[in-house]
Design a protein around this motif. Structure first.
Motif, short mmCIF file in Angstrom:
data_model
loop_
_atom_site.label_atom_id
_atom_site.label_comp_id
_atom_site.label_asym_id
_atom_site.label_seq_id
_atom_site.Cartn_x
_atom_site.Cartn_y
_atom_site.Cartn_z
N GLY A 99 -3.03 -1.07 -10.57
CA GLY A 99 -1.90 -1.98 -10.51
C GLY A 99 -0.91 -1.53 -9.46
O GLY A 99 -1.17 -0.57 -8.70
N VAL A 100 0.25 -2.18 -9.44
CA VAL A 100 1.28 -1.92 -8.42
C VAL A 100 1.77 -0.47 -8.48
O VAL A 100 2.20 0.09 -7.47
CB VAL A 100 2.43 -2.95 -8.60
CG1 VAL A 100 3.66 -2.57 -7.82
CG2 VAL A 100 1.94 -4.34 -8.19
N TYR A 101 1.67 0.15 -9.65
CA TYR A 101 2.07 1.56 -9.78
C TYR A 101 1.26 2.47 -8.87
O TYR A 101 1.65 3.62 -8.61
CB TYR A 101 1.98 2.03 -11.24
CG TYR A 101 0.75 1.52 -11.96
CD1 TYR A 101 0.83 0.40 -12.79
CD2 TYR A 101 -0.48 2.13 -11.79
CE1 TYR A 101 -0.29 -0.09 -13.45
CE2 TYR A 101 -1.61 1.65 -12.45
CZ TYR A 101 -1.50 0.54 -13.27
OH TYR A 101 -2.61 0.05 -13.91
N ALA A 102 0.12 2.00 -8.39
CA ALA A 102 -0.68 2.82 -7.46
C ALA A 102 0.03 2.96 -6.11
O ALA A 102 -0.31 3.84 -5.31
CB ALA A 102 -2.06 2.22 -7.27
N VAL A 103 1.03 2.12 -5.85
CA VAL A 103 1.75 2.20 -4.57
C VAL A 103 2.63 3.46 -4.51
O VAL A 103 2.44 4.29 -3.63
CB VAL A 103 2.56 0.90 -4.30
CG1 VAL A 103 3.40 1.04 -3.04
CG2 VAL A 103 1.62 -0.30 -4.23
N PRO A 104 3.55 3.65 -5.45
CA PRO A 104 4.29 4.92 -5.41
C PRO A 104 3.39 6.11 -5.72
O PRO A 104 3.74 7.25 -5.37
CB PRO A 104 5.38 4.73 -6.47
CG PRO A 104 4.95 3.60 -7.34
CD PRO A 104 4.07 2.73 -6.50
N ALA A 105 2.27 5.86 -6.38
CA ALA A 105 1.24 6.89 -6.59
C ALA A 105 1.79 8.16 -7.21
O ALA A 105 1.41 9.27 -6.85
CB ALA A 105 0.53 7.19 -5.27
N SER A 134 4.03 -5.82 -2.23
CA SER A 134 3.67 -6.08 -0.82
C SER A 134 2.85 -4.93 -0.24
O SER A 134 2.24 -5.09 0.81
CB SER A 134 4.90 -6.23 0.07
OG SER A 134 5.90 -6.85 -0.61
N ASP A 135 2.89 -3.78 -0.90
CA ASP A 135 2.07 -2.65 -0.44
C ASP A 135 0.85 -2.44 -1.33
O ASP A 135 0.30 -1.34 -1.41
CB ASP A 135 2.90 -1.36 -0.42
CG ASP A 135 3.97 -1.42 0.65
OD1 ASP A 135 3.67 -1.95 1.74
OD2 ASP A 135 5.10 -0.98 0.39
N PHE A 136 0.48 -3.49 -2.02
CA PHE A 136 -0.71 -3.43 -2.88
C PHE A 136 -1.73 -4.41 -2.29
O PHE A 136 -1.92 -5.52 -2.76
CB PHE A 136 -0.32 -3.82 -4.31
CG PHE A 136 -1.44 -3.68 -5.31
CD1 PHE A 136 -1.88 -2.44 -5.74
CD2 PHE A 136 -2.07 -4.81 -5.83
CE1 PHE A 136 -2.91 -2.31 -6.66
CE2 PHE A 136 -3.11 -4.70 -6.76
CZ PHE A 136 -3.52 -3.45 -7.17
N PRO A 137 -2.42 -3.98 -1.21
CA PRO A 137 -3.25 -4.95 -0.46
C PRO A 137 -4.67 -5.10 -0.98
O PRO A 137 -5.34 -6.08 -0.69
CB PRO A 137 -3.27 -4.33 0.94
CG PRO A 137 -3.17 -2.84 0.71
CD PRO A 137 -2.38 -2.66 -0.57
N ALA A 138 -5.17 -4.08 -1.69
CA ALA A 138 -6.55 -4.11 -2.19
C ALA A 138 -7.56 -4.34 -1.06
O ALA A 138 -8.61 -4.94 -1.27
CB ALA A 138 -6.69 -5.16 -3.29
N ALA A 185 0.56 -8.36 -1.51
CA ALA A 185 -0.36 -8.37 -0.38
C ALA A 185 -1.80 -8.76 -0.74
O ALA A 185 -2.55 -9.21 0.12
CB ALA A 185 -0.36 -6.99 0.27
N ALA A 186 -2.19 -8.60 -1.98
CA ALA A 186 -3.61 -8.84 -2.31
C ALA A 186 -3.96 -10.33 -2.20
O ALA A 186 -4.99 -10.70 -1.65
CB ALA A 186 -3.92 -8.33 -3.70
N THR A 364 -6.67 3.68 -5.84
CA THR A 364 -5.49 3.61 -4.97
C THR A 364 -5.07 2.15 -4.79
O THR A 364 -5.81 1.22 -5.16
CB THR A 364 -5.81 4.18 -3.58
OG1 THR A 364 -6.80 3.32 -2.98
CG2 THR A 364 -6.35 5.60 -3.66
N ALA A 365 -3.92 1.97 -4.13
CA ALA A 365 -3.44 0.60 -3.87
C ALA A 365 -4.39 -0.15 -2.95
O ALA A 365 -4.47 -1.38 -2.98
CB ALA A 365 -2.04 0.66 -3.25
N GLU A 366 -5.16 0.58 -2.14
CA GLU A 366 -6.15 -0.08 -1.27
C GLU A 366 -7.39 -0.47 -2.06
O GLU A 366 -8.18 -1.30 -1.63
CB GLU A 366 -6.57 0.86 -0.12
CG GLU A 366 -5.53 1.03 0.97
CD GLU A 366 -4.35 1.89 0.52
OE1 GLU A 366 -4.57 2.80 -0.32
OE2 GLU A 366 -3.23 1.63 0.97
N GLY A 367 -7.59 0.20 -3.18
CA GLY A 367 -8.76 -0.15 -4.00
C GLY A 367 -9.87 0.87 -3.95
O GLY A 367 -11.03 0.53 -4.22
#
Ligand code: GLC
Length: 515
Positions: A99-105, A134-138, A185-186, A364-367
Motif C-alpha cells: 500500500g501507500v505506506y511502502a512510499v515512506p518505507a 503520487s509516489d506509489f506507481p507500481a 500514480a498507479a 516496495t512502492a514500485e511493486g
C-alpha cells in the motif's frame, strides 16, 4: 489429543450448542460458559480417559473489550468440514502487505517510524499522507511473477491487503476515490490481475480488509485508534461502516469472489455492527473468514499473530501469520531477516499443531518483493519439494508438547492405518530418537530425502527410532513411519484452550525457537 480436536470440530452437539448462542446474543455469558463446558466435558468423556476439560470459545478477552457471546455460522458439522477442507489441507499461504505506506518505507522525517502503521506512529495528517499516493506507481508490479513465486514457495493460497488501516484500497472502488485506480500514480486496479494470476496457477485467493480502522475515509478514524488529525474527528463511524466498509467488502466479493475474507482489528465492532458483514460474507456459501471481525464472531479459523501457540486448539482451525523480518509493510530500515531454517522449522512446528502458516512479504512502492524475502520463500519451496508430503493435507502430530529433537505430523491411510511424519530438526549423534508414550510398533520406516533403512523398537518409555547415517537436511529431515492404527499417546495433556474471538491468540507461551 488431536482426535479430541477433530471430534470437537465435527461434533454436532458442540456446534449446534454454539450455533444456538447466536440467537441469544445479549444473554448472559455464564450460560455460554456453562454450555461450552458441558459440551467439552461430553467430548472428553466420549474420547476416553482424559484430562481436565479445557474451556472453549468464550467472549473476547482483550483488555478493555466488552464480552460478547460467540457467533458462528449455522451449518452442519459436515458442511463446516467441507467448507474448511481445502484450507486445512493447504497448510501454507503467502500474505502480502502492499500500500501507500511502502512510499515512506518505514522512515518519516529522517526517523524510523514503523511500516504500515507509519501514518499513525508518526502522526502524519491526512493532508500530508494523501500526496504519498503520487509516489506509489507500481511500475514494476508483475502479478504473474508474484503468483509464480507463490507457487515456487509451495504456498497454496495468497492473501493481500485489499485495504489496510490507511484506508487506501488497492482495487477500483465506487465508494471512495482513495483507491489505486482513481488516486495517485498507479491508476489501475492492482488486485484484479493478481486474482487472475493466482487462480490461473490453481491457488486460492484471500482479501485482507481493515473494516474497523480507516485513518483517511470519513468516519473511519473513530474506529479504534484515537484521532491525531482534526479531520479524523469528522463523520460517524456507523456511517463509515454502512457507506464505505460494507459496500467495499461487497465490491470485493462481487469482483474477486475471494476464498477468504481476512478482517483486521475488531475493537469497535459490536455484534450489531458485525452482523451485516457476517451476513454478507456468508452469503457466499464457500467463503471463509478469520477471527478478527469482532462483535463475538468466531470466524472459521483463529489467527495467531507472530506467535506459534503451544499446542493445537480444541475444535478450531488455526492460522499463524508471521513476518519474514519484523515488519508487515515494506520497511527499508528493517533488516532483521529470519533465517530460512527458522522459517522451515516454523512451518513444521505450526503443521505439528494442526495449523497453517501465513507468511508475509512487503513489496516496495514500485511493486518489487524484496530479494531477502524471495530467497527465503524459494528455500522453503525447495524443502517442500522433498518434504511436502509431511506438511500438505496432514494433521497435527499426536504429542501434547514439542519434542526435543523436532516435531510430528500425521495422515490417516485408507486402510485404517496411519503415517506418522517425524520431522527431525536436531539429528542425534547416536542416530536414535524417542517417540515418548507410543505403544505400538511401526510397520516400516523411510526417509523422505533419500533411501536408507529406518528401524524402530518398542521400549517401556515409547518407540525408539534408529536413523541412518547423517542428516540429509540440516534444517529438518523427515522420516515417515507406517502404523497399523492411528498413534495414540498415553496420558496426553489437553489442548490449548481458545480464550475468545479476538484476533490475536492469547498464548504467549511459545515464540518461535531462536535458531
Ligand atoms: C495487526 C496490524 C496490522 C497487520 C496485521 C497482520 O492487526 O494492525 O498492521 O496487518 O496485524 O496480522
Amino acid at each position: 489429543m488431536n482426535s479430541i480436536n477433530r471430534r470437537a470440530e465435527s461434533n454436532p452437539w458442540l456446534r449446534s450448542a454454539i450455533g444456538a448462542w447466536e440467537g441469544f446474543l445479549m444473554k448472559s455469558t455464564l450460560l455460554a460458559a456453562f454450555l461450552a463446558l458441558t459440551a467439552t466435558r461430553s467430548l472428553l468423556a466420549a474420547d476416553g480417559p482424559a484430562t481436565q476439560a479445557p474451556a472453549i470459545q468464550m467472549a473476547p478477552p482483550a483488555a478493555g473489550l466488552p464480552a460478547y457471546p460467540a457467533i458462528v455460522k449455522k451449518e452442519t458439522p459436515e458442511e463446516h468440514a467441507a467448507r474448511l477442507k481445502w484450507f486445512r489441507e493447504a497448510r501454507f499461504g503467502m500474505f502480502i502487505h502492499w500500500g501507500v505506506y511502502a512510499v515512506p518505507a518505514g522512515v518519516w522525517q529522517g526517523k524510523p517510524a514503523g511500516a504500515e502503521w507509519i501514518m499513525n506512529r508518526a502522526k502524519i495528517t491526512v493532508a500530508e499522507y494523501r500526496p504519498l499516493a503520487s509516489d506509489f506507481p507500481a511500475t514494476r508490479y508483475d502479478p504473474d511473477a508474484w503468483a509464480q513465486l507463490a507457487v515456487d514457495a509451495g504456498v497454496k493460497y495468497v492473501v493481500i491487503t485489499a485495504k489496510h488501516h490507511d484506508g487506501f484500497a488497492l482495487f477500483d472502488s465506487a465508494y471512495s476515490d482513495w483507491n489505486a485506480a482513481k488516486t495517485g500514480a498507479a491508476r489501475r486496479d492492482l488486485i484484479a490481475p493478481l486474482v487472475k494470476a493466482v487462480r490461473a496457477r490453481g491457488l486460492r485467493f484471500g482479501a485482507y480488509y481493515s473494516q474497523s480502522q480507516d485513518w483517511v475515509n470519513l468516519g473511519g478514524g473513530k474506529g479504534n485508534t484515537p484521532p491525531w488529525d482534526e479531520v479524523q474527528k469528522r463523520g460517524s463511524f456507523d456511517d463509515y461502516l454502512a457507506k464505505i466498509a460494507l459496500p467495499q467488502v461487497r465490491e470485493i466479493m462481487e469482483k474477486f469472489h475471494p476464498d477468504i475474507l481476512w478482517w483486521d482489528t475488531e475493537y469497535s465492532m459490536t455484534p450489531e455492527r458485525a452482523k451485516p458483514f457476517f451476513d454478507l460474507a456468508y452469503s457466499d456459501p464457500n467463503l471463509l473468514i478469520n477471527s478478527r471481525l469482532g462483535g463475538g464472531v468466531l470466524g472459521d479459523f483463529r489467527t495467531s499473530e507472530q506467535r506459534i501457540p503451544s499446542s493445537a486448539m480444541l475444535g478450531r482451525a488455526l492460522e499463524v501469520n508471521m513476518t519474514i523480518n519484523d515488519s508487515w509493510g515494506y520497511n527499508l530500515t528493517d533488516l532483521h531477516w529470519k533465517s530460512a531454517r527458522q522459517l522451515i522449522r516454523n512451518l513444521s512446528d505450526i503443521a505439528s499443531k494442526d495449523g497453517n502458516y501465513l507468511l508475509n512479504v512487503g513489496p516496495t512502492a514500485e511493486g518489487e518483493i524484496p530479494q531477502p524475502e524471495v530467497d527465503r520463500l524459494l528455500a522453503i519451496g525447495r524443502w517442500l519439494k522433498t518434504n511436502g508430503e509431511a506438511i500438505y493435507a496432514t494433521e497435527g502430530g499426536p504429542f501434547d508438547a514439542p519434542l526435543p529433537w523436532g516435531r510430528t505430523t500425521q495422515k490417516k491411510r485408507p486402510d485404517g492405518g496411519s503415517t506418522l511424519y517425524v520431522h527431525v530438526w536436531e539429528w542425534p549423534g547416536d542416530g536414535r530418537i524417542l517417540l515418548p508414550g507410543v505403544r505400538q510398533p511401526a510397520l516400516s520406516g523411510r526417509l523422505l530425502a533419500r533411501s536408507g533403512a529406518v528401524t524402530s523398537s518398542l521400549a517401556p518409555e515409547g518407540l525408539i527410532v534408529t536413523l541412518p547415517g547423517a542428516a540429509p537436511d540440516p534444517d529438518a529431515s523427515v522420516v515417515a513411519l507406517e502404523f497399523a492404527k492411528p498413534v495414540e499417546i498415553s496420558n496426553a495433556r489437553p489442548l490449548l484452550k481458545d480464550t475468545g474471538a479476538s484476533g490475536t491468540l492469547a498464548d504467549p507461551s511459545r515464540s518461535p525457537p531462536a535458531l
